[in-house]
Design a protein around this motif. Structure first.
Motif, PDB file in Angstrom:
ATOM      1  N   LEU A  65       0.829  -1.212   0.000  1.00  3.93           N
ATOM      2  CA  LEU A  65       0.000   0.000   0.000  1.00  3.93           C
ATOM      3  C   LEU A  65       0.857   1.254   0.000  1.00  3.93           C
ATOM      4  CD1 LEU A  65      -2.797  -0.954   2.580  1.00  3.93           C
ATOM      5  CD2 LEU A  65      -2.894  -1.062   0.085  1.00  3.93           C
ATOM      6  N   ARG A  66       2.002   1.213   0.669  1.00  4.29           N
ATOM      7  CA  ARG A  66       2.848   2.398   0.776  1.00  4.29           C
ATOM      8  C   ARG A  66       3.350   2.862  -0.584  1.00  4.29           C
ATOM      9  NH1 ARG A  66       8.155   2.312   4.555  1.00  4.29           N
ATOM     10  NH2 ARG A  66       9.061   1.292   2.727  1.00  4.29           N
TER      11      ARG A  66
ATOM     12  N   ALA B  33      -7.389  -6.751  -3.519  1.00  8.11           N
ATOM     13  CA  ALA B  33      -7.013  -8.153  -3.714  1.00  8.11           C
ATOM     14  C   ALA B  33      -5.644  -8.265  -4.367  1.00  8.11           C
ATOM     15  CB  ALA B  33      -8.075  -8.864  -4.558  1.00  8.11           C
ATOM     16  N   PHE B  34      -5.376  -7.424  -5.368  1.00  5.97           N
ATOM     17  CA  PHE B  34      -4.087  -7.479  -6.059  1.00  5.97           C
ATOM     18  C   PHE B  34      -2.945  -7.082  -5.118  1.00  5.97           C
ATOM     19  CE2 PHE B  34      -6.563  -6.260 -10.136  1.00  5.97           C
ATOM     20  CZ  PHE B  34      -7.030  -7.558 -10.253  1.00  5.97           C
ATOM     21  N   ALA B  35      -3.179  -6.046  -4.319  1.00  7.80           N
ATOM     22  CA  ALA B  35      -2.140  -5.609  -3.373  1.00  7.80           C
ATOM     23  C   ALA B  35      -1.841  -6.704  -2.355  1.00  7.80           C
ATOM     24  CB  ALA B  35      -2.583  -4.324  -2.669  1.00  7.80           C
ATOM     25  N   CYS B  36      -2.875  -7.383  -1.889  1.00  5.74           N
ATOM     26  CA  CYS B  36      -2.669  -8.445  -0.905  1.00  5.74           C
ATOM     27  C   CYS B  36      -1.969  -9.649  -1.525  1.00  5.74           C
ATOM     28  CB  CYS B  36      -4.008  -8.852  -0.295  1.00  5.74           C
ATOM     29  SG  CYS B  36      -4.744  -7.571   0.761  1.00  5.74           S
TER      30      CYS B  36
ATOM     31  N   PHE C 119      -6.420 -12.353   6.778  1.00  3.53           N
ATOM     32  CA  PHE C 119      -5.578 -11.432   7.533  1.00  3.53           C
ATOM     33  C   PHE C 119      -5.103 -10.292   6.644  1.00  3.53           C
ATOM     34  CE2 PHE C 119      -1.434 -11.260  10.292  1.00  3.53           C
ATOM     35  CZ  PHE C 119      -1.814 -10.019  10.791  1.00  3.53           C
ATOM     36  N   GLU C 120      -4.659 -10.619   5.431  1.00  2.22           N
ATOM     37  CA  GLU C 120      -4.155  -9.589   4.514  1.00  2.22           C
ATOM     38  C   GLU C 120      -5.238  -8.575   4.157  1.00  2.22           C
ATOM     39  OE1 GLU C 120      -1.232 -12.898   2.481  1.00  2.22           O
ATOM     40  OE2 GLU C 120      -3.004 -12.175   1.402  1.00  2.22           O
TER      41      GLU C 120
ATOM     42  N   LEU D 218      -4.673   3.077  -4.254  1.00  4.09           N
ATOM     43  CA  LEU D 218      -5.711   2.916  -3.252  1.00  4.09           C
ATOM     44  C   LEU D 218      -5.757   4.066  -2.263  1.00  4.09           C
ATOM     45  CD1 LEU D 218      -5.246  -0.908  -2.688  1.00  4.09           C
ATOM     46  CD2 LEU D 218      -7.337   0.208  -3.485  1.00  4.09           C
ATOM     47  N   LEU D 219      -4.640   4.704  -2.016  1.00  2.00           N
ATOM     48  CA  LEU D 219      -4.638   5.821  -1.072  1.00  2.00           C
ATOM     49  C   LEU D 219      -5.229   7.070  -1.711  1.00  2.00           C
ATOM     50  CD1 LEU D 219      -1.185   5.238   0.615  1.00  2.00           C
ATOM     51  CD2 LEU D 219      -3.404   5.092   1.733  1.00  2.00           C
ATOM     52  N   GLY D 220      -4.720   7.430  -2.878  1.00  2.00           N
ATOM     53  CA  GLY D 220      -5.256   8.577  -3.606  1.00  2.00           C
ATOM     54  C   GLY D 220      -5.056   9.894  -2.899  1.00  2.00           C
TER      55      GLY D 220
END
Length: 408
Positions: A107-108, A175-178, A144-145, A114-116
């Protein structure tokens, strides 16, 4: 069933007594795969459903970039920072935290947008609890993810409507990030199925996923109206995917696809998704025996998934059950990922009146079976499975549930 709100809030208050205000909860479900095992990483088809057991994370945003985690199940703490200037590394002493760490790293970078709005990823105090048996093949890791992603995104200011069940595009990116977190950070070469089930699941539906296009369809599954239910039997045999032959199977089918492509002179064959039974039969002699068997299973399993979707749409649960039995036979004999306990459980189920189908579910090497059973036969099945006498085994009913969410 999921962890009760009051229970996890109490655990948060005990773990972080200085930060017990404005606590939110992120929840994500485990999953049972009805059929389509070990096909996802060959761009194939899968048919999972999100279940009413999962992972819950009580969390409170922090003003800094520190992440403080407490696992109720492990009774352990772990800390790291999400500040871009600080490297996020694995924690060998608390490896359960690597799933959260990997999601934070994915995410970082904001590769998945996703953050935008140039939002920085913020830290959290978080308490993790789950009621998915770990190492059982019900994808506690993906639960968990996804719960971790929802918690971090919510803490970082992403509005709840953008994380809701209706925000399909956002959920796909989660889902892709996880998946990236599990592949690149944790080191397990999973496909997209588990994370898609945890984000896209809906109550009373299975999720038909094309793992090449990553398109999904919700398939109605009104088991209750048909007098049926799903029973999961946890054999009590645990396994860790990263240490199991899971990654070996992936390498074998990738090798098989390359050999088939070369033997047929067809560069269009990229994975076993592109191979028919007729093509496989034509080049069997060019394949090592073990690789040939692995490929045979995957090619046939893809066909079974398509047939299972058709069976659900027609309400033909007898056909669905027979496909489940055939799937288990392939996993046992061709893919060789079953074990004595799983085979005994499926054999017992097949001999129990009122059971329409049974198979191992998950990556194998232990874990669970899933059983399609008439409601009036549940107790008889549970009694017979319990009589197998496996240590730490137990049976429980599951229902198809919605994907992950954040509640305030």
């Amino acid at each position: 069933m999921m962890v009760e709100r009051e229970q996890i809030i109490r655990q948060f208050e005990l773990a972080f007594p200085d930060a017990a205000q404005d606590v939110r909860i992120a929840r994500a479900p485990g999953r049972v795969n009805l059929i389509g095992e070990h096909t996802d990483y060959s761009d194939g088809f899968v048919l999972p459903l999100a279940i009413d057991r999962g992972v819950s994370i009580a969390f409170r945003p922090r003003a800094d970039g520190l992440v403080r985690l407490y696992s109720v199940d492990y009774c352990e703490r772990s800390e790291f920072a999400v500040d871009p200037a600080i490297r996020i590394e694995r924690d060998p002493a608390h490896s359960w935290s690597d799933y959260f760490r990997g999601v934070a790293l994915a995410l970082r970078t904001d590769e998945y947008c996703l953050l935008g709005d140039d939002r920085p990823l913020r830290g959290v105090d978080a308490v993790i609890m789950g009621d998915v048996p770990r190492g059982s093949g019900l994808s506690s890791s993906a639960a968990f993810e996804v719960a971790a992603a929802l918690a971090l995104l919510s803490a970082s200011g992403v509005p709840l409507p953008k994380l809701s069940m209706d925000a399909v595009d956002t959920r796909r990116q989660i889902a892709f990030a996880c998946r990236k977190a599990e592949n690149s950070f944790v080191g397990v070469g999973c496909g997209i199925m588990d994370q898609m089930a945890a984000t896209m699941g809906r109550a009373s539906h299975a999720v038909f996923i094309d793992c090449r296009t990553e398109h999904h369809e919700l398939v109605p599954m009104p088991l209750g109206a048909a007098g049926l239910c799903l029973v999961v039997f946890d054999t009590g045999v645990k396994r860790e995917l990263a240490a199991s032959p899971y990654n070996l199977r992936r390498r074998q089918v990738e090798e098989g696809a390359k050999l088939i492509s070369a033997a047929l002179g067809d560069p269009g064959i990229r994975t076993l998704r592109d191979v028919s039974r007729k093509q496989l039969d034509a080049v069997r002699a060019a394949l090592p025996t073990t690789v040939s068997e692995r490929c045979e299973y995957v090619v046939e399993e893809n066909e079974r998934v398509v047939d299972a979707v058709r069976a659900l749409r027609m309400g033909d649960y007898s056909l669905l059950g027979e496909l489940m039995y055939l799937s288990h036979e392939g996993l046992r004999d061709l893919y060789e990922v079953s074990c004595m306990e799983l085979d005994a459980a499926v054999h017992t189920a097949r001999a129990t009146p009122g059971v329409l189908g049974a198979r191992m579910t998950g990556a194998g090497f232990g874990g669970c079976t899933v059983n399609l059973v008439a409601q009036e036969a549940v107790q008889a099945l549970v009694s017979r499975l319990s009589a197998l006498g496996f240590a730490d085994s137990w049976a429980f009913a599951v229902s198809a549930s919605d994907g992950g969410k954040v509640v305030e």
